[in-house]
Scaffold this motif. Structure first.
Motif, PDB file in Angstrom:
ATOM      1  N   ILE A  57       0.850  -1.191   0.000  1.00 46.21           N
ATOM      2  CA  ILE A  57       0.000   0.000   0.000  1.00 46.21           C
ATOM      3  C   ILE A  57       0.886   1.241   0.000  1.00 46.21           C
ATOM      4  CG2 ILE A  57      -1.997  -1.023   1.153  1.00 46.21           C
ATOM      5  CD1 ILE A  57      -1.104  -0.060   3.749  1.00 46.21           C
ATOM      6  N   GLU A  58       0.431   2.275  -0.705  1.00 42.33           N
ATOM      7  CA  GLU A  58       1.178   3.539  -0.702  1.00 42.33           C
ATOM      8  C   GLU A  58       0.509   4.534   0.226  1.00 42.33           C
ATOM      9  OE1 GLU A  58       1.833   5.552  -4.470  1.00 42.33           O
ATOM     10  OE2 GLU A  58       2.923   7.185  -3.483  1.00 42.33           O
ATOM     11  N   THR A  59       1.339   5.193   1.030  1.00 37.24           N
ATOM     12  CA  THR A  59       0.887   6.217   1.970  1.00 37.24           C
ATOM     13  C   THR A  59       0.816   7.565   1.252  1.00 37.24           C
ATOM     14  OG1 THR A  59       2.141   5.019   3.651  1.00 37.24           O
ATOM     15  CG2 THR A  59       1.452   7.265   4.195  1.00 37.24           C
ATOM     16  N   VAL A  70      -6.527  20.319   1.122  1.00 33.85           N
ATOM     17  CA  VAL A  70      -5.496  20.861   0.226  1.00 33.85           C
ATOM     18  C   VAL A  70      -4.719  19.688  -0.361  1.00 33.85           C
ATOM     19  CG1 VAL A  70      -3.572  22.505   0.021  1.00 33.85           C
ATOM     20  CG2 VAL A  70      -5.284  22.812   1.828  1.00 33.85           C
ATOM     21  N   SER A  71      -4.517  19.718  -1.673  1.00 38.31           N
ATOM     22  CA  SER A  71      -3.818  18.621  -2.332  1.00 38.31           C
ATOM     23  C   SER A  71      -2.322  18.654  -2.011  1.00 38.31           C
ATOM     24  CB  SER A  71      -4.008  18.719  -3.844  1.00 38.31           C
ATOM     25  OG  SER A  71      -3.055  17.912  -4.506  1.00 38.31           O
ATOM     26  N   PRO A  72      -1.711  17.471  -1.847  1.00 32.60           N
ATOM     27  CA  PRO A  72      -0.250  17.437  -1.626  1.00 32.60           C
ATOM     28  C   PRO A  72       0.514  18.050  -2.798  1.00 32.60           C
ATOM     29  CG  PRO A  72      -1.116  15.219  -1.991  1.00 32.60           C
ATOM     30  CD  PRO A  72      -2.294  16.121  -1.829  1.00 32.60           C
ATOM     31  N   PHE A  75       0.827  21.532  -1.455  1.00 34.63           N
ATOM     32  CA  PHE A  75       1.572  21.877  -0.240  1.00 34.63           C
ATOM     33  C   PHE A  75       2.908  21.164  -0.052  1.00 34.63           C
ATOM     34  CE2 PHE A  75       0.961  18.461   2.817  1.00 34.63           C
ATOM     35  CZ  PHE A  75      -0.229  17.852   2.450  1.00 34.63           C
ATOM     36  N   ILE A  76       3.117  20.020  -0.689  1.00 26.57           N
ATOM     37  CA  ILE A  76       4.420  19.362  -0.552  1.00 26.57           C
ATOM     38  C   ILE A  76       5.557  20.257  -1.092  1.00 26.57           C
ATOM     39  CG2 ILE A  76       5.868  17.405  -1.294  1.00 26.57           C
ATOM     40  CD1 ILE A  76       4.082  16.623   1.031  1.00 26.57           C
ATOM     41  N   PRO A  77       5.373  20.908  -2.251  1.00 26.40           N
ATOM     42  CA  PRO A  77       6.434  21.820  -2.706  1.00 26.40           C
ATOM     43  C   PRO A  77       6.718  22.944  -1.704  1.00 26.40           C
ATOM     44  CG  PRO A  77       4.926  21.349  -4.501  1.00 26.40           C
ATOM     45  CD  PRO A  77       4.313  20.768  -3.258  1.00 26.40           C
ATOM     46  N   VAL A 115       6.252   4.640   1.539  1.00 27.79           N
ATOM     47  CA  VAL A 115       6.182   6.040   1.966  1.00 27.79           C
ATOM     48  C   VAL A 115       7.005   6.892   0.997  1.00 27.79           C
ATOM     49  CG1 VAL A 115       6.742   7.651   3.848  1.00 27.79           C
ATOM     50  CG2 VAL A 115       5.918   5.344   4.392  1.00 27.79           C
ATOM     51  N   ASN A 116       6.421   8.009   0.551  1.00 29.92           N
ATOM     52  CA  ASN A 116       7.130   8.924  -0.351  1.00 29.92           C
ATOM     53  C   ASN A 116       8.168   9.727   0.414  1.00 29.92           C
ATOM     54  OD1 ASN A 116       5.642   8.813  -3.063  1.00 29.92           O
ATOM     55  ND2 ASN A 116       3.968   9.000  -1.572  1.00 29.92           N
ATOM     56  N   VAL A 117       9.342   9.841  -0.185  1.00 26.50           N
ATOM     57  CA  VAL A 117      10.399  10.655   0.413  1.00 26.50           C
ATOM     58  C   VAL A 117      10.774  11.732  -0.600  1.00 26.50           C
ATOM     59  CG1 VAL A 117      12.771  10.672   1.272  1.00 26.50           C
ATOM     60  CG2 VAL A 117      11.287   8.711   1.734  1.00 26.50           C
ATOM     61  N   SER A 118      10.663  12.997  -0.202  1.00 28.80           N
ATOM     62  CA  SER A 118      10.996  14.054  -1.146  1.00 28.80           C
ATOM     63  C   SER A 118      12.496  14.358  -1.085  1.00 28.80           C
ATOM     64  CB  SER A 118      10.146  15.288  -0.867  1.00 28.80           C
ATOM     65  OG  SER A 118      10.556  15.854   0.342  1.00 28.80           O
ATOM     66  N   PRO A 119      13.037  14.943  -2.155  1.00 27.96           N
ATOM     67  CA  PRO A 119      14.491  15.131  -2.259  1.00 27.96           C
ATOM     68  C   PRO A 119      15.120  15.851  -1.062  1.00 27.96           C
ATOM     69  CG  PRO A 119      13.449  15.630  -4.350  1.00 27.96           C
ATOM     70  CD  PRO A 119      12.339  15.374  -3.375  1.00 27.96           C
ATOM     71  N   ASP A 201       5.452   5.593 -14.434  1.00 30.54           N
ATOM     72  CA  ASP A 201       4.662   6.802 -14.218  1.00 30.54           C
ATOM     73  C   ASP A 201       3.284   6.730 -14.883  1.00 30.54           C
ATOM     74  OD1 ASP A 201       4.691   9.591 -13.124  1.00 30.54           O
ATOM     75  OD2 ASP A 201       4.168   9.999 -15.214  1.00 30.54           O
ATOM     76  N   GLN A 202       2.308   7.337 -14.189  1.00 31.34           N
ATOM     77  CA  GLN A 202       0.925   7.257 -14.691  1.00 31.34           C
ATOM     78  C   GLN A 202       0.705   7.947 -16.030  1.00 31.34           C
ATOM     79  OE1 GLN A 202      -1.941   9.393 -12.133  1.00 31.34           O
ATOM     80  NE2 GLN A 202      -0.583   8.914 -10.459  1.00 31.34           N
ATOM     81  N   SER A 203       1.578   8.878 -16.393  1.00 26.07           N
ATOM     82  CA  SER A 203       1.390   9.568 -17.676  1.00 26.07           C
ATOM     83  C   SER A 203       1.499   8.602 -18.868  1.00 26.07           C
ATOM     84  CB  SER A 203       2.402  10.704 -17.824  1.00 26.07           C
ATOM     85  OG  SER A 203       3.716  10.192 -17.789  1.00 26.07           O
ATOM     86  N   GLN A 255      -1.483  -0.189  -9.456  1.00 29.31           N
ATOM     87  CA  GLN A 255      -2.034   0.717  -8.449  1.00 29.31           C
ATOM     88  C   GLN A 255      -2.871   1.732  -9.211  1.00 29.31           C
ATOM     89  OE1 GLN A 255       1.061   2.561  -6.061  1.00 29.31           O
ATOM     90  NE2 GLN A 255      -0.330   4.144  -5.314  1.00 29.31           N
ATOM     91  N   GLY A 256      -4.074   1.979  -8.750  1.00 24.81           N
ATOM     92  CA  GLY A 256      -4.889   2.975  -9.451  1.00 24.81           C
ATOM     93  C   GLY A 256      -6.361   2.823  -9.149  1.00 24.81           C
ATOM     94  N   TYR A 257      -7.138   3.774  -9.679  1.00 25.54           N
ATOM     95  CA  TYR A 257      -8.570   3.831  -9.386  1.00 25.54           C
ATOM     96  C   TYR A 257      -9.315   2.577  -9.840  1.00 25.54           C
ATOM     97  CZ  TYR A 257      -7.715   8.853  -8.622  1.00 25.54           C
ATOM     98  OH  TYR A 257      -7.254  10.062  -8.181  1.00 25.54           O
TER      99      TYR A 257
END
Ligand code: C2E
Ligand code: CA
Ligand code: CA
Ligand code: CA
Length: 278
Positions: A57-59, A70-72, A75-77, A115-119, A201-203, A255-257
């Protein structure tokens, strides 16, 4: 024409500074989000399509502020720029590990919580020590945790990146490359860095049912990953045609809808009971 140009510039300028003001305000509010209990986590299941069961599972973090979510993406940036990501990231990791521990206690011994880890978080000098401490405090086995990093971290300070990844790998947790195929880094890092999994990637997935280029890219990533001994997961899988195509390619997970949106912890447990790990 000159006049117009001036006007355009003025309009652009004021929108620009309004944008900055808004993000400063948002950053100030974000500073209090943790102490005000405004952050919460949702979890999106990852389905093993060969075995037809949930293996991971992805957090994903959410911020409930002033009655809105508020979407990540927004606010993550800001958290990255302000450095708040360090404390927010530690909170996210701790919560996610506690949830993983709860799932293990329920009998899902092999579940992997990503868990996502940002740079900026990744390059913090105390990052490894923090991860180690959280695992210890929660008493979670490292094999139940996966960290998702983006290709961006390979672009600066290669030596430090390599050493951090090696330490994490030695601890026994899983490492995946998020948004694979969208970065600008060379592929050579795949042979030097201890990576376990590529997240396509989803794109590439979204329109692949009517786009041959997307299909070619996906199948190339799958065979590249497989020949390097990596596992593969496709993100943003929304349609049955995507599932069929990915199954045929022998992609490991989706992973997806199509299978499930990100859901709150209670709903995730329900879902595991129906379509669980073991
Ligand atoms: P990401 O890591 O690539 O996460 C996948 C995003 O795709 C999530 O958006 C998820 O809700 C969405 N998604 C999943 N399945 C589908 C689908 O079938 N169709 C479509 N259209 N979208 C799907 P979300 O939760 O809004 O997160 C956006 C980004 O924000 C994440 O992209 C990640 O970069 C960042 N993020 C989210 N949570 C965290 C976090 O806890 N820490 C850090 N550092 N970044 C986070
Ligand atoms: Ca997984
Ligand atoms: Ca991710
Ligand atoms: Ca992604």
């Amino acid at each position: 024409a000159l006049n117009n140009e001036h006007e355009n510039f003025a309009v652009y300028d004021s929108e620009f500074s309004e944008g900055i003001q808004r993000s400063n305000e948002l950053t100030d509010n974000l500073r209090h989000a943790l102490t005000n209990n405004e952050l919460f986590l949702v979890y999106q299941p990852q389905l093993d399509i060969q075995e037809n069961k949930v293996t991971g599972i992805e957090t994903l973090v959410r911020w409930k502020h002033d009655g809105h979510i508020v979407s990540p993406v927004d606010f993550i940036p800001l958290a990255e720029q302000s450095g708040l990501i360090v404390s927010i990231g530690e909170w996210i990791l701790t919560q996610a590990c506690q949830f993983a521990k709860q799932l293990v206690r329920l009998g899902y011994n092999d579940i992997i919580v990503a868990v996502n880890v940002s740079p900026r978080q990744f390059s913090h000098p105390q990052f490894c020590a923090m991860v180690r401490q959280v695992l210890k405090d929660v008493a979670l086995a490292p094999r139940n945790l996966e960290l998702e990093i983006t290709e961006g971290v390979f672009m600066h300070n290669e030596e430090n990146t390599l050493s951090v990844l090696q330490q994490l790998k030695t601890m026994g947790l899983h490492l995946s490359i998020d948004d694979f195929g969208t970065g600008y880094s060379s592929l050579s890092y795949l042979k030097r860095f201890p990576i376990d999994k590529l997240k396509i990637d989803q794109s590439f997935i979204r329109e692949c049912h009517n786009n041959d280029e997307d299909k070619a890219i996906i199948s190339t990533i799958v065979s590249l990953g497989k020949s390097l001994g990596l596992s593969l997961i496709a993100e943003g899988v929304e349609e049955l045609v995507h599932v069929d195509f990915l199954k045929e390619l022998q992609c490991d997970e989706i992973q997806g809808y199509w299978f499930s949106r990100p859901v709150e912890p209670e709903a995730l447990i329900e879902l595991l009971i129906e379509k669980g790990g073991d």
